[in-house]
Design an enzyme around this catalytic site. Structure first.
Site, short mmCIF file in Angstrom:
data_model
loop_
_atom_site.label_atom_id
_atom_site.label_comp_id
_atom_site.label_asym_id
_atom_site.label_seq_id
_atom_site.Cartn_x
_atom_site.Cartn_y
_atom_site.Cartn_z
N GLU A 62 38.68 15.79 95.02
CA GLU A 62 39.30 14.75 93.36
C GLU A 62 40.70 15.75 93.04
OE1 GLU A 62 36.11 17.06 90.86
OE2 GLU A 62 33.90 16.46 91.87
N GLU A 72 29.36 14.93 96.78
CA GLU A 72 29.04 16.12 95.93
C GLU A 72 28.07 15.31 95.24
OE1 GLU A 72 31.45 18.92 93.69
OE2 GLU A 72 33.00 19.30 95.27
C1 NOJ Z 1 33.51 19.44 91.74
C2 NOJ Z 1 33.91 20.45 92.31
O1 NOJ Z 1 35.02 19.87 92.85
C3 NOJ Z 1 33.76 21.36 92.33
O2 NOJ Z 1 33.77 22.86 92.85
C4 NOJ Z 1 32.62 21.85 90.74
O3 NOJ Z 1 32.17 22.95 91.76
C5 NOJ Z 1 31.89 20.86 91.01
N1 NOJ Z 1 32.36 19.53 91.02
C6 NOJ Z 1 30.66 21.06 90.37
O4 NOJ Z 1 31.95 21.31 88.96
#
Ligand code: NOJ
Length: 444
Positions: free
Chosen positions: A166, A355
């Site tokens: 991200e 994710e």
């Molecule tokens: C994005 C991130 O990559 C991760 O580290 C985070 O915990 C999740 N989304 C949920 O917010």
């Protein structure tokens, strides 16, 4: 719907990140990361939570990887804590840290679980942050040395790699809004960090390509469908700006298109001041897969008072639509549409959902952790992904966020995303009902 509906080669995994699960943040030779220091600053995380113990994965990785297998997943995504390998940011090597990741990888392989490594998941060594971190051009050579080391060290065992997690997430939250580590603010910091991150993303991938035989290389983008609040011209333009920033900003340079400057004069200026044209070639890489991380759509309206972007989010709770405890709208159709939006680029050949998941207040009923909302969320989002796949999108894998409740950055330990419950006092893991649902889903 069962996993077999997605074909037999589909990858199913759980995703995690070092700072969120490992703990042992100040031991075994690990140096501090920006999250270790940032979380100690008053008021930066909920209840002052910090990642020093997290899920104690450092000592419990064997049982946790066994759990991944028990639940039926075939991929375990984890990240390397840069400051565990190079405590001072590349100057000195910590052999104990190097061995730890060998142990994690070996454990995965022993259990028949494919390890997938994220090189950078937000925990920059504090030592490098002191020298400017992602805002300094020197970060690029530091990152390349780190990537080269990891590729050479682990590349004969690990074939699946994600370069950066991200890029928009950590550069905007950490360098523009100051709500994530290292807590810097301002548009200028953001643009500096963004440029160096975009370069690191492609540089890292090229290093992996050169060093790792048969590597399958991806990078992981956060994304959200951007829905204009009304069809008024101003709302439509505001939505376009947010889309350029949140969905296109880091993707298009990778595809060789440069930053999406045409949409917006501010980005145009950034491109000129940062001479990004010089870097256009360098930011490009033909990734084997593009990772998509999606949780929610955003409804956007024009707001003249918001600097730079002049756009404002109309929150899910104010629109009275279903949302998670993070306040994130639950909307599987929008997941379908954002997959299609990414797939529409001819250069995007392979998409992996790296994710997706949800945080809820789980209830304990008769000793069981009951989380029906999470199961429903997964069912709806998986059905949306299947729809995109059946329409011809080449989606080849899905990683649930996340294996177990963990350190959710500024939200601390309160936001629980796991399909396994973690008791942070005892470190006792308990499979939630959603975890059992996954087990059943993956068994057929
Ligand atoms: C994005 C991130 O990559 C991760 O580290 C985070 O915990 C999740 N989304 C949920 O917010």
């Amino acid at each position: 719907m069962y996993s077999s509906d997605f074909g037999k080669d589909f990858l199913w995994g759980v995703a995690t990140a070092a700072a969120q699960i490992e703990g042992a943040a100040n031991s075994y030779g690990k140096g501090p990361s920006i999250w270790d220091t940032f979380s100690k600053r008053p008021g930066k995380t909920k209840k002052g939570h910090n990642p020093s113990e997290a899920c104690d994965f450092y000592h419990r990785y064997k049982e946790d990887i066994a759990l991944v297998k028990t639940l039926g997943f075939n991929v375990f995504r984890f990240s390397i804590a840069w400051s565990r390998i190079f405590p001072l940011g590349n100057a000195v090597l910590n052999q104990e840290g190097v061995s730890f990741y060998h142990n994690v990888i070996d454990e995965c392989l022993k259990r028949g679980v494919t390890p997938m490594i994220t090189l950078y998941h937000w925990d920059l060594p504090e030592a490098l942050s002191k020298e400017g971190g992602w805002t300094a051009f020197a970060i690029n050579s530091a990152f390349n040395e780190y990537a080269l080391f990891c590729a050479k060290e682990y590349g004969n065992k690990v074939k699946h790699w994600i370069v950066i997690n991200e890029p928009f997430g950590f550069t905007s939250l950490g360098y523009m809004l100051g709500v994530h580590a290292p807590g810097q603010t301002g548009v200028s910091n953001f643009f500096d960090a963004a440029l160096h991150t975009a370069i690191a993303q492609a540089d890292g991938a090229k290093i992996l390509r050169a060093e790792v035989k048969d590597a399958i290389i991806g990078t992981a983008f956060s994304c959200s469908e951007i829905i204009p609040y009304t069809q008024s011209g101003q709302d439509l333009l505001a939505a376009k700006r947010v889309d350029a920033l949140m969905n296109r900003f880091f993707l298009e340079p990778v595809l060789g298109m440069g930053f999406p400057t045409a949409e917006w004069d501010v980005l145009e200026k950034f491109a000129v001041t940062h001479s990004t044209w010089r870097h256009q070639e360098r930011m490009k890489f033909d990734f084997d897969f593009i990772g998509i991380q999606n949780y929610f759509p955003l409804v956007i309206k024009y707001n003249a008072f918001v600097p730079v972007v002049q756009a404002w989010e109309v929150k899910a709770k104010n629109r009275r639509v279903p949302h998670t405890v993070m306040g994130w709208e639950i909307n599987a159709d929008s997941f379908y549409r954002i997959i299609k939006q990414f797939a529409a680029y001819p250069e995007v050949k392979n998409i992996m959902i790296t994710e997706n998941g949800a945080a809820f207040h789980d209830k304990v009923i008769d000793g069981k952790i009951d989380d029906p909302e999470r199961t429903e969320y997964f069912k709806a989002y998986l059905a949306a992904m299947l729809r995109a796949k059946n329409e011809g999108v080449n989606v080849t894998g899905y990683l649930a966020w996340t294996l177990m409740d963990n350190f959710e950055w500024a939200e601390g330990y309160q936001a629980r995303f796991g399909i396994v419950h973690n008791d942070f006092k005892t470190q006792q893991r308990t499979i939630k009902q959603s975890g059992y649902w996954w087990q059943d889903f993956l068994s057929k």
